[in-house]
Design a protein around this motif. Sequence first.
Motif, PDB file in Angstrom:
ATOM      1  N   LEU A 157      -4.830   5.648 -10.354  1.00 30.59           N
ATOM      2  CA  LEU A 157      -4.230   4.359 -10.703  1.00 30.59           C
ATOM      3  C   LEU A 157      -5.275   3.269 -10.535  1.00 30.59           C
ATOM      4  CD1 LEU A 157      -1.912   2.904  -7.920  1.00 30.59           C
ATOM      5  CD2 LEU A 157      -3.504   4.749  -7.481  1.00 30.59           C
ATOM      6  N   LEU A 158      -5.091   2.180 -11.273  1.00 25.08           N
ATOM      7  CA  LEU A 158      -5.975   1.020 -11.213  1.00 25.08           C
ATOM      8  C   LEU A 158      -5.180  -0.154 -10.664  1.00 25.08           C
ATOM      9  CD1 LEU A 158      -7.686   1.427 -14.700  1.00 25.08           C
ATOM     10  CD2 LEU A 158      -8.737   1.882 -12.479  1.00 25.08           C
ATOM     11  N   ILE A 159      -5.639  -0.717  -9.558  1.00 24.20           N
ATOM     12  CA  ILE A 159      -4.924  -1.823  -8.919  1.00 24.20           C
ATOM     13  C   ILE A 159      -5.488  -3.163  -9.373  1.00 24.20           C
ATOM     14  CG2 ILE A 159      -4.384  -2.887  -6.691  1.00 24.20           C
ATOM     15  CD1 ILE A 159      -4.302  -0.085  -5.497  1.00 24.20           C
ATOM     16  N   GLY A 160      -6.793  -3.235  -9.601  1.00 27.44           N
ATOM     17  CA  GLY A 160      -7.393  -4.445 -10.152  1.00 27.44           C
ATOM     18  C   GLY A 160      -7.969  -5.384  -9.122  1.00 27.44           C
ATOM     19  N   ALA A 161      -7.237  -5.645  -8.062  1.00 29.69           N
ATOM     20  CA  ALA A 161      -7.712  -6.516  -6.986  1.00 29.69           C
ATOM     21  C   ALA A 161      -6.970  -6.138  -5.715  1.00 29.69           C
ATOM     22  CB  ALA A 161      -7.489  -7.984  -7.324  1.00 29.69           C
ATOM     23  N   GLY A 162      -7.578  -6.479  -4.592  1.00 29.13           N
ATOM     24  CA  GLY A 162      -6.977  -6.131  -3.313  1.00 29.13           C
ATOM     25  C   GLY A 162      -8.031  -5.601  -2.369  1.00 29.13           C
ATOM     26  N   PRO A 163      -7.644  -5.286  -1.142  1.00 29.42           N
ATOM     27  CA  PRO A 163      -8.618  -4.801  -0.161  1.00 29.42           C
ATOM     28  C   PRO A 163      -9.249  -3.484  -0.592  1.00 29.42           C
ATOM     29  CG  PRO A 163      -6.373  -4.577   0.665  1.00 29.42           C
ATOM     30  CD  PRO A 163      -6.284  -5.394  -0.575  1.00 29.42           C
ATOM     31  N   GLN A 164     -10.529  -3.338  -0.272  1.00 23.57           N
ATOM     32  CA  GLN A 164     -11.261  -2.128  -0.614  1.00 23.57           C
ATOM     33  C   GLN A 164     -11.104  -1.075   0.471  1.00 23.57           C
ATOM     34  OE1 GLN A 164     -15.156  -4.054  -1.207  1.00 23.57           O
ATOM     35  NE2 GLN A 164     -15.043  -3.381  -3.333  1.00 23.57           N
ATOM     36  N   GLY A 165     -11.310   0.182   0.068  1.00 24.41           N
ATOM     37  CA  GLY A 165     -11.171   1.275   1.016  1.00 24.41           C
ATOM     38  C   GLY A 165     -12.257   1.298   2.066  1.00 24.41           C
ATOM     39  N   LEU A 166     -13.442   0.798   1.717  1.00 21.48           N
ATOM     40  CA  LEU A 166     -14.561   0.867   2.656  1.00 21.48           C
ATOM     41  C   LEU A 166     -15.597  -0.183   2.291  1.00 21.48           C
ATOM     42  CD1 LEU A 166     -15.825   2.486   5.024  1.00 21.48           C
ATOM     43  CD2 LEU A 166     -16.965   3.887   3.297  1.00 21.48           C
ATOM     44  N   THR A 167     -16.069  -0.913   3.294  1.00 16.01           N
ATOM     45  CA  THR A 167     -17.165  -1.860   3.109  1.00 16.01           C
ATOM     46  C   THR A 167     -18.082  -1.769   4.316  1.00 16.01           C
ATOM     47  OG1 THR A 167     -15.762  -3.382   1.847  1.00 16.01           O
ATOM     48  CG2 THR A 167     -17.823  -4.255   2.723  1.00 16.01           C
ATOM     49  N   ALA A 183       0.818  -1.211   0.000  1.00 18.25           N
ATOM     50  CA  ALA A 183       0.000   0.000   0.000  1.00 18.25           C
ATOM     51  C   ALA A 183       0.852   1.261   0.000  1.00 18.25           C
ATOM     52  CB  ALA A 183      -0.916   0.003   1.226  1.00 18.25           C
ATOM     53  N   ALA A 184       2.144   1.106  -0.272  1.00 19.43           N
ATOM     54  CA  ALA A 184       3.080   2.213  -0.078  1.00 19.43           C
ATOM     55  C   ALA A 184       2.793   3.411  -0.974  1.00 19.43           C
ATOM     56  CB  ALA A 184       4.507   1.726  -0.305  1.00 19.43           C
ATOM     57  N   ASP A 185       2.355   3.185  -2.206  1.00 16.83           N
ATOM     58  CA  ASP A 185       2.219   4.286  -3.151  1.00 16.83           C
ATOM     59  C   ASP A 185       0.813   4.405  -3.720  1.00 16.83           C
ATOM     60  OD1 ASP A 185       4.983   5.093  -3.050  1.00 16.83           O
ATOM     61  OD2 ASP A 185       5.446   3.285  -4.192  1.00 16.83           O
ATOM     62  N   VAL A 186      -0.200   4.035  -2.946  1.00 19.80           N
ATOM     63  CA  VAL A 186      -1.570   4.188  -3.435  1.00 19.80           C
ATOM     64  C   VAL A 186      -1.892   5.664  -3.613  1.00 19.80           C
ATOM     65  CG1 VAL A 186      -4.000   3.868  -2.880  1.00 19.80           C
ATOM     66  CG2 VAL A 186      -2.396   2.005  -2.507  1.00 19.80           C
ATOM     67  N   SER A 187      -1.645   6.461  -2.599  1.00 17.58           N
ATOM     68  CA  SER A 187      -1.875   7.903  -2.706  1.00 17.58           C
ATOM     69  C   SER A 187      -0.682   8.574  -3.358  1.00 17.58           C
ATOM     70  CB  SER A 187      -2.110   8.516  -1.320  1.00 17.58           C
ATOM     71  OG  SER A 187      -3.307   8.042  -0.751  1.00 17.58           O
ATOM     72  N   GLY A 188      -0.967   9.610  -4.159  1.00 14.66           N
ATOM     73  CA  GLY A 188       0.098  10.402  -4.740  1.00 14.66           C
ATOM     74  C   GLY A 188       0.690  11.345  -3.707  1.00 14.66           C
ATOM     75  N   PRO A 189       1.706  12.111  -4.078  1.00 17.82           N
ATOM     76  CA  PRO A 189       2.356  13.005  -3.110  1.00 17.82           C
ATOM     77  C   PRO A 189       1.404  14.034  -2.510  1.00 17.82           C
ATOM     78  CG  PRO A 189       3.100  13.442  -5.365  1.00 17.82           C
ATOM     79  CD  PRO A 189       2.364  12.152  -5.403  1.00 17.82           C
ATOM     80  N   ASP A 190       0.467  14.531  -3.307  1.00 19.43           N
ATOM     81  CA  ASP A 190      -0.474  15.516  -2.761  1.00 19.43           C
ATOM     82  C   ASP A 190      -1.523  14.854  -1.874  1.00 19.43           C
ATOM     83  OD1 ASP A 190       0.545  17.947  -4.087  1.00 19.43           O
ATOM     84  OD2 ASP A 190      -0.013  16.893  -5.916  1.00 19.43           O
ATOM     85  N   GLY A 191      -1.868  13.610  -2.175  1.00 17.47           N
ATOM     86  CA  GLY A 191      -2.767  12.870  -1.303  1.00 17.47           C
ATOM     87  C   GLY A 191      -2.130  12.588   0.046  1.00 17.47           C
ATOM     88  N   LEU A 192      -0.839  12.259   0.035  1.00 15.85           N
ATOM     89  CA  LEU A 192      -0.131  12.030   1.299  1.00 15.85           C
ATOM     90  C   LEU A 192      -0.014  13.321   2.107  1.00 15.85           C
ATOM     91  CD1 LEU A 192       2.709   9.614   0.122  1.00 15.85           C
ATOM     92  CD2 LEU A 192       0.754   9.055   1.579  1.00 15.85           C
ATOM     93  N   ALA A 193       0.273  14.423   1.420  1.00 15.69           N
ATOM     94  CA  ALA A 193       0.349  15.708   2.128  1.00 15.69           C
ATOM     95  C   ALA A 193      -1.004  16.057   2.744  1.00 15.69           C
ATOM     96  CB  ALA A 193       0.800  16.807   1.172  1.00 15.69           C
ATOM     97  N   HIS A 194      -2.077  15.733   2.027  1.00 15.83           N
ATOM     98  CA  HIS A 194      -3.421  15.973   2.559  1.00 15.83           C
ATOM     99  C   HIS A 194      -3.640  15.193   3.856  1.00 15.83           C
ATOM    100  CE1 HIS A 194      -7.755  16.476   2.760  1.00 15.83           C
ATOM    101  NE2 HIS A 194      -7.894  15.168   2.775  1.00 15.83           N
ATOM    102  N   LEU A 195      -3.236  13.936   3.867  1.00 21.87           N
ATOM    103  CA  LEU A 195      -3.378  13.122   5.074  1.00 21.87           C
ATOM    104  C   LEU A 195      -2.602  13.729   6.238  1.00 21.87           C
ATOM    105  CD1 LEU A 195      -4.197  10.595   6.647  1.00 21.87           C
ATOM    106  CD2 LEU A 195      -2.267   9.398   5.586  1.00 21.87           C
ATOM    107  N   HIS A 196      -1.395  14.201   5.973  1.00 18.35           N
ATOM    108  CA  HIS A 196      -0.588  14.786   7.045  1.00 18.35           C
ATOM    109  C   HIS A 196      -1.194  16.103   7.533  1.00 18.35           C
ATOM    110  CE1 HIS A 196       3.253  12.282   7.085  1.00 18.35           C
ATOM    111  NE2 HIS A 196       2.419  11.661   6.262  1.00 18.35           N
TER     112      HIS A 196
END
Length: 273
Positions: free
Chosen positions: A212-222, A71-84
């Motif tokens: 980005l499209l990951i295709g499969a993996g855990p979802q953000g919300l269920t 999950a290291a690079d799911v968010s882009g640099p601006d998305g990470l800055a938003h989280l911080h």
Amino acid sequence: MQTAQVTPKVWDRILAARAGRSCLCCGDWETGERAAMTLYGSMIAAPGSPHVVAQIGQSLDGRVATVSGDAADVSGPDGLAHLHRMRALVDAVIVGVKTALQDDPRLTVRLVAGQNPARVVIDPSGRLPNDARLFADDGARRVVIQTVEKSRPAGVEVITLPRSQWISPAAIVAALRKLGLNHLLVEGGAITIARFIEADLLSRLHVAVAPLLIGAGPQGLTTQPIAKLAQARRPETQVYGLGSDVVFDCLMGTRAQAQVWPHAKQATALRHG
């Protein structure tokens, strides 16, 4: 969609407003700067008042990691800055034990100016080891919520709560308020965020989507399944462009749903009329 420009001048003003030293209503601002102040101004609560928000960083197809857990690079640099930035505007950040075990997060403010919030982990069975990074003694408060007796590192505050199937989110919020932690960010994982949504405790939900499209993996919300779309939550939402990512700022809660639902019905009628 609005473009939010978080310039150093804007961020300084937002931090000053958070500290009660300024307001966000005055000044000569560009359109994008005003959008940024609207986005983050909604994160600032009155002193002592409870305010619970959540954030999800995901791909276009709603994934937060690959099937292998990367999950290291799911968010882009601006998305990470938003989280911080969100971390810098709250009293405490909450994560569930599964997220803490998988990611070993620091939950600190590193990409923007601001103070580190308290770090809270929900660990009912005491599974998180005491050498986890969020327990590091770096000056920020550290809190663990558990249902069992387990010793923790010196300085870590332990809250013991009962549980049935899981610990009640309302009980968690109430216990943290007793510690003076009123403004909370639920950062993960998906199950923890879903439980706070279903308990109707969130005032806002930020969904940061990266291209980005990951295709499969855990979802953000269920959340719990519904039978009909009429039962769906339809939060009033503002959309902001933040460079590498797009942020959906969703007003949550039963009252917000009641306010937006008539407009949703009108939009449906127009589409199908």
